[in-house]
Scaffold this motif. Structure first.
Motif, short mmCIF file in Angstrom:
data_model
loop_
_atom_site.label_atom_id
_atom_site.label_comp_id
_atom_site.label_asym_id
_atom_site.label_seq_id
_atom_site.Cartn_x
_atom_site.Cartn_y
_atom_site.Cartn_z
N HIS A 212 0.93 -1.24 0.14
CA HIS A 212 0.12 -0.07 0.12
C HIS A 212 0.94 1.13 0.03
N LEU A 213 0.62 1.86 -1.29
CA LEU A 213 1.66 3.31 -1.26
C LEU A 213 0.74 4.49 -1.42
N GLU A 214 1.38 5.55 -1.33
CA GLU A 214 0.79 6.95 -1.64
C GLU A 214 0.73 6.82 -3.20
N ALA A 215 -0.18 7.41 -3.95
CA ALA A 215 -0.42 7.40 -5.48
C ALA A 215 0.72 7.95 -6.16
N GLY A 216 1.38 8.94 -5.85
CA GLY A 216 2.78 9.42 -6.42
C GLY A 216 3.79 8.26 -6.51
N GLU A 217 3.85 7.59 -5.12
CA GLU A 217 4.85 6.58 -5.12
C GLU A 217 4.71 5.53 -5.85
N LEU A 218 3.33 5.05 -6.27
CA LEU A 218 3.07 3.77 -6.94
C LEU A 218 3.35 4.39 -8.14
N VAL A 219 2.82 5.34 -8.85
CA VAL A 219 3.16 5.74 -10.26
C VAL A 219 4.79 5.75 -10.49
N GLN A 220 5.55 6.22 -9.68
CA GLN A 220 6.84 6.33 -9.90
C GLN A 220 7.69 5.12 -9.61
N SER A 221 7.17 4.18 -8.82
CA SER A 221 7.67 2.75 -8.42
C SER A 221 8.23 2.07 -9.64
N PRO A 222 9.44 1.86 -9.96
CA PRO A 222 10.05 1.01 -11.16
C PRO A 222 9.66 -0.51 -11.14
#
Length: 144
Positions: free
Chosen positions: A51-61
């Motif tokens: 479970h991540l913040e939306a910005g972290e999820l989008v940037q996750s490699p």
């Protein structure tokens, strides 16, 4: 294996999570949900999923594609960020709230050469896919 992140666990999020989790070639790898109660429900429904913040999820490699089921006014903002992060995406309707927003998203998807599907429900179902195939291959005659 396509590693998918889901952004938004409101009305459509749980349905999308089930559909994409049901495909052998997909793995639901992360969920982003701002609402505490919905986030808790997502954790209960999908134990072991990050479970991540939306910005972290989008940037996750390690996320290949995103499913966007946020409230309508966030659709274009999140989808443009996903395109810029080189993520393919599935976006629930409405695409944007204005034609201008839709054009911004279209440009971002084309610029970053991303795969994009717009969720119009019926058009994604097997029966409608087959009907489109029949029409495109001329089985009902010439369209005018």
């Amino acid at each position: 294996m396509l590693r998918v992140g889901l952004i938004g666990y409101g009305y459509w999020g749980p349905k999308l999570a089930r559909v994409f989790s049901g495909h052998a070639e997909c793995e639901l790898a992360a969920i982003a949900e701002e609402s505490d109660s919905r986030s808790l429900q997502a954790q209960k429904d999908h134990p072991g999923v990050r479970h991540l913040e939306a910005g972290e999820l989008v940037q996750s490699p390690d996320i290949d594609a995103v499913l966007i089921a946020t409230p309508d006014h966030w659709h274009v903002h999140v989808a443009v960020a996903a395109a810029e992060a080189k993520k393919d995406m599935y976006l629930e309707k409405p695409m944007g709230l204005t034609i201008e927003e839709d054009q911004i998203l279209r440009k971002a998807v084309h610029k970053h050469k991303r795969a994009f599907q717009f969720g119009t429900q019926q058009r994604s179902s097997r029966q409608f896919w087959r009907a489109c195939q029949l029409v495109r291959n001329g089985h009902i005659g010439q369209l005018r």
